[in-house]
Design a protein around this motif. Structure first.
Motif, PDB file in Angstrom:
ATOM      1  N   MET A   1       0.840  -1.171   0.000  1.00 15.92           N
ATOM      2  CA  MET A   1       0.000   0.000   0.000  1.00 15.92           C
ATOM      3  C   MET A   1       0.891   1.242   0.000  1.00 15.92           C
ATOM      4  SD  MET A   1      -2.210   0.858   3.399  1.00 15.92           S
ATOM      5  CE  MET A   1      -1.147   1.264   4.747  1.00 15.92           C
ATOM      6  N   ARG A   2       0.460   2.282  -0.711  1.00 15.70           N
ATOM      7  CA  ARG A   2       1.196   3.548  -0.705  1.00 15.70           C
ATOM      8  C   ARG A   2       1.176   4.111   0.699  1.00 15.70           C
ATOM      9  NH1 ARG A   2      -1.129   7.802  -4.082  1.00 15.70           N
ATOM     10  NH2 ARG A   2       0.811   8.853  -3.671  1.00 15.70           N
ATOM     11  N   ALA A   3       2.322   4.643   1.137  1.00 14.20           N
ATOM     12  CA  ALA A   3       2.394   5.118   2.513  1.00 14.20           C
ATOM     13  C   ALA A   3       3.246   6.367   2.627  1.00 14.20           C
ATOM     14  CB  ALA A   3       2.965   4.018   3.415  1.00 14.20           C
ATOM     15  N   GLY A   4       2.859   7.192   3.590  1.00 12.99           N
ATOM     16  CA  GLY A   4       3.624   8.374   3.937  1.00 12.99           C
ATOM     17  C   GLY A   4       3.743   8.444   5.442  1.00 12.99           C
ATOM     18  N   ALA A   5       4.694   9.236   5.901  1.00 10.23           N
ATOM     19  CA  ALA A   5       4.888   9.441   7.336  1.00 10.23           C
ATOM     20  C   ALA A   5       5.047  10.939   7.555  1.00 10.23           C
ATOM     21  CB  ALA A   5       6.133   8.697   7.818  1.00 10.23           C
ATOM     22  N   GLY A   6       4.566  11.415   8.689  1.00 15.93           N
ATOM     23  CA  GLY A   6       4.700  12.830   8.983  1.00 15.93           C
ATOM     24  C   GLY A   6       4.913  13.077  10.456  1.00 15.93           C
ATOM     25  N   CYS A   7       5.657  14.128  10.754  1.00 23.24           N
ATOM     26  CA  CYS A   7       5.827  14.516  12.149  1.00 23.24           C
ATOM     27  C   CYS A   7       5.905  16.029  12.234  1.00 23.24           C
ATOM     28  CB  CYS A   7       7.047  13.856  12.771  1.00 23.24           C
ATOM     29  SG  CYS A   7       8.587  14.655  12.331  1.00 23.24           S
ATOM     30  N   ILE A   8       5.509  16.520  13.365  1.00 23.23           N
ATOM     31  CA  ILE A   8       5.530  17.955  13.624  1.00 23.23           C
ATOM     32  C   ILE A   8       6.168  18.168  14.990  1.00 23.23           C
ATOM     33  CG2 ILE A   8       3.138  17.769  14.408  1.00 23.23           C
ATOM     34  CD1 ILE A   8       2.749  20.697  13.749  1.00 23.23           C
ATOM     35  N   ILE A   9       7.013  19.164  15.072  1.00 27.24           N
ATOM     36  CA  ILE A   9       7.615  19.542  16.352  1.00 27.24           C
ATOM     37  C   ILE A   9       7.014  20.883  16.735  1.00 27.24           C
ATOM     38  CG2 ILE A   9       9.743  20.137  17.565  1.00 27.24           C
ATOM     39  CD1 ILE A   9      11.229  18.289  15.612  1.00 27.24           C
ATOM     40  N   ARG A  10       6.464  20.937  17.947  1.00 27.39           N
ATOM     41  CA  ARG A  10       5.815  22.147  18.451  1.00 27.39           C
ATOM     42  C   ARG A  10       6.467  22.583  19.752  1.00 27.39           C
ATOM     43  NH1 ARG A  10      -0.488  21.561  17.313  1.00 27.39           N
ATOM     44  NH2 ARG A  10      -0.426  19.951  15.739  1.00 27.39           N
ATOM     45  N   ASP A  11       6.281  23.848  20.077  1.00 25.29           N
ATOM     46  CA  ASP A  11       6.768  24.320  21.370  1.00 25.29           C
ATOM     47  C   ASP A  11       5.735  23.999  22.451  1.00 25.29           C
ATOM     48  OD1 ASP A  11       4.760  26.272  21.237  1.00 25.29           O
ATOM     49  OD2 ASP A  11       6.156  27.923  20.855  1.00 25.29           O
ATOM     50  N   HIS A  12       5.991  24.436  23.667  1.00 22.36           N
ATOM     51  CA  HIS A  12       5.113  24.114  24.789  1.00 22.36           C
ATOM     52  C   HIS A  12       3.721  24.751  24.665  1.00 22.36           C
ATOM     53  CE1 HIS A  12       6.926  27.950  25.840  1.00 22.36           C
ATOM     54  NE2 HIS A  12       5.917  28.146  26.658  1.00 22.36           N
ATOM     55  N   GLU A  13       3.571  25.713  23.758  1.00 21.51           N
ATOM     56  CA  GLU A  13       2.266  26.333  23.529  1.00 21.51           C
ATOM     57  C   GLU A  13       1.591  25.809  22.261  1.00 21.51           C
ATOM     58  OE1 GLU A  13       2.759  30.565  23.700  1.00 21.51           O
ATOM     59  OE2 GLU A  13       3.288  30.510  25.826  1.00 21.51           O
ATOM     60  N   GLY A  14       2.175  24.805  21.649  1.00 23.79           N
ATOM     61  CA  GLY A  14       1.577  24.186  20.477  1.00 23.79           C
ATOM     62  C   GLY A  14       1.926  24.835  19.150  1.00 23.79           C
ATOM     63  N   ARG A  15       2.839  25.799  19.153  1.00 24.90           N
ATOM     64  CA  ARG A  15       3.217  26.469  17.902  1.00 24.90           C
ATOM     65  C   ARG A  15       4.220  25.634  17.121  1.00 24.90           C
ATOM     66  NH1 ARG A  15       3.591  31.531  21.436  1.00 24.90           N
ATOM     67  NH2 ARG A  15       5.518  30.493  21.982  1.00 24.90           N
ATOM     68  N   TRP A  16       4.079  25.659  15.800  1.00 30.09           N
ATOM     69  CA  TRP A  16       4.964  24.943  14.883  1.00 30.09           C
ATOM     70  C   TRP A  16       6.403  25.406  15.080  1.00 30.09           C
ATOM     71  CZ3 TRP A  16       4.306  21.586  10.552  1.00 30.09           C
ATOM     72  CH2 TRP A  16       5.398  21.487   9.697  1.00 30.09           C
ATOM     73  N   LEU A  17       7.319  24.460  15.254  1.00 28.71           N
ATOM     74  CA  LEU A  17       8.750  24.753  15.258  1.00 28.71           C
ATOM     75  C   LEU A  17       9.421  24.159  14.029  1.00 28.71           C
ATOM     76  CD1 LEU A  17       9.663  24.048  18.991  1.00 28.71           C
ATOM     77  CD2 LEU A  17       9.339  26.278  17.887  1.00 28.71           C
ATOM     78  N   ASP A  18       9.038  22.947  13.702  1.00 26.78           N
ATOM     79  CA  ASP A  18       9.679  22.217  12.613  1.00 26.78           C
ATOM     80  C   ASP A  18       8.780  21.051  12.234  1.00 26.78           C
ATOM     81  OD1 ASP A  18      11.965  22.009  10.955  1.00 26.78           O
ATOM     82  OD2 ASP A  18      13.258  22.303  12.691  1.00 26.78           O
ATOM     83  N   GLY A  19       9.066  20.458  11.113  1.00 27.57           N
ATOM     84  CA  GLY A  19       8.305  19.292  10.709  1.00 27.57           C
ATOM     85  C   GLY A  19       9.006  18.564   9.579  1.00 27.57           C
ATOM     86  N   CYS A  20       8.517  17.384   9.306  1.00 28.89           N
ATOM     87  CA  CYS A  20       9.043  16.624   8.184  1.00 28.89           C
ATOM     88  C   CYS A  20       7.985  15.630   7.730  1.00 28.89           C
ATOM     89  CB  CYS A  20      10.354  15.917   8.536  1.00 28.89           C
ATOM     90  SG  CYS A  20      10.234  14.650   9.800  1.00 28.89           S
ATOM     91  N   CYS A  21       8.173  15.163   6.520  1.00 27.94           N
ATOM     92  CA  CYS A  21       7.302  14.116   6.010  1.00 27.94           C
ATOM     93  C   CYS A  21       8.122  13.245   5.072  1.00 27.94           C
ATOM     94  CB  CYS A  21       6.065  14.689   5.324  1.00 27.94           C
ATOM     95  SG  CYS A  21       6.376  15.754   3.923  1.00 27.94           S
ATOM     96  N   ARG A  22       7.680  12.034   4.905  1.00 28.21           N
ATOM     97  CA  ARG A  22       8.405  11.069   4.086  1.00 28.21           C
ATOM     98  C   ARG A  22       7.422  10.334   3.187  1.00 28.21           C
ATOM     99  NH1 ARG A  22      13.150   8.063   4.280  1.00 28.21           N
ATOM    100  NH2 ARG A  22      13.781   9.055   6.242  1.00 28.21           N
TER     101      ARG A  22
END
Length: 151
Positions: A1-22
């Motif tokens: 099956m086609r697949a992707g992966a994703g992650c998000i790094i947030r600060d303690h208040e939930g704001r986007w810091l960084d992310g990646c996907c594969r």
């Protein structure tokens, strides 16, 4: 099956810091979840984050990582790499959340399917993801439909 992966790094208040996907191309859902965890840990380590709370929505992946269960499966090399990262000098807590609580990472996993195969680092969230980030920031959630017992 086609697949992707994703992650998000947030600060303690939930704001986007960084992310990646594969874009993994083809694999099972457990391997995709483990790739997301591995990529997220690698990204956090490379950025110098030393105190993490990681949320995963796959209980099987969490158990594999926490309990070092049966590493004789197809995901064993990914699990070993995750363990190697967890052994570094930092504090990482991994907890389970329901899929509804992990919408941003799921969005990135789907987003990755439209990209070239491999890992993509994201300094900014994709524009189409802004509504999910906003909903998370203001505490809007999705209802989880659970069957009701007739007892």
């Amino acid at each position: 099956m086609r697949a992707g992966a994703g992650c998000i790094i947030r600060d303690h208040e939930g704001r986007w810091l960084d992310g990646c996907c594969r874009n993994i191309r083809i694999c099972n859902s457990l391997a995709a979840e483990l790739w997301a965890l591995l990529d997220g840990l690698r990204l956090a380590w490379s950025r110098g984050y030393k105190d993490l709370e990681v949320q995963v929505d796959c209980l099987v992946a969490l158990k594999l990582v926490q309990h070092n269960n049966d590493l004789a499966n197809a995901s064993s090399s990914i699990v070993r790499r995750i363990h190697n990262l967890l052994d570094e000098d930092w504090r990482v807590t991994i907890t389970h959340v329901y899929r509804e609580g992990n919408q941003c990472a799921d969005f990135l996993a789907t987003f990755a399917l439209n990209l070239e195969e491999g890992l993509h680092l994201l300094q900014e969230p994709p524009r189409a993801m802004h509504f999910l980030l906003h909903a998370d920031a203001v505490g809007e959630g999705r209802v989880r439909m659970c069957p009701v017992s007739s007892d």
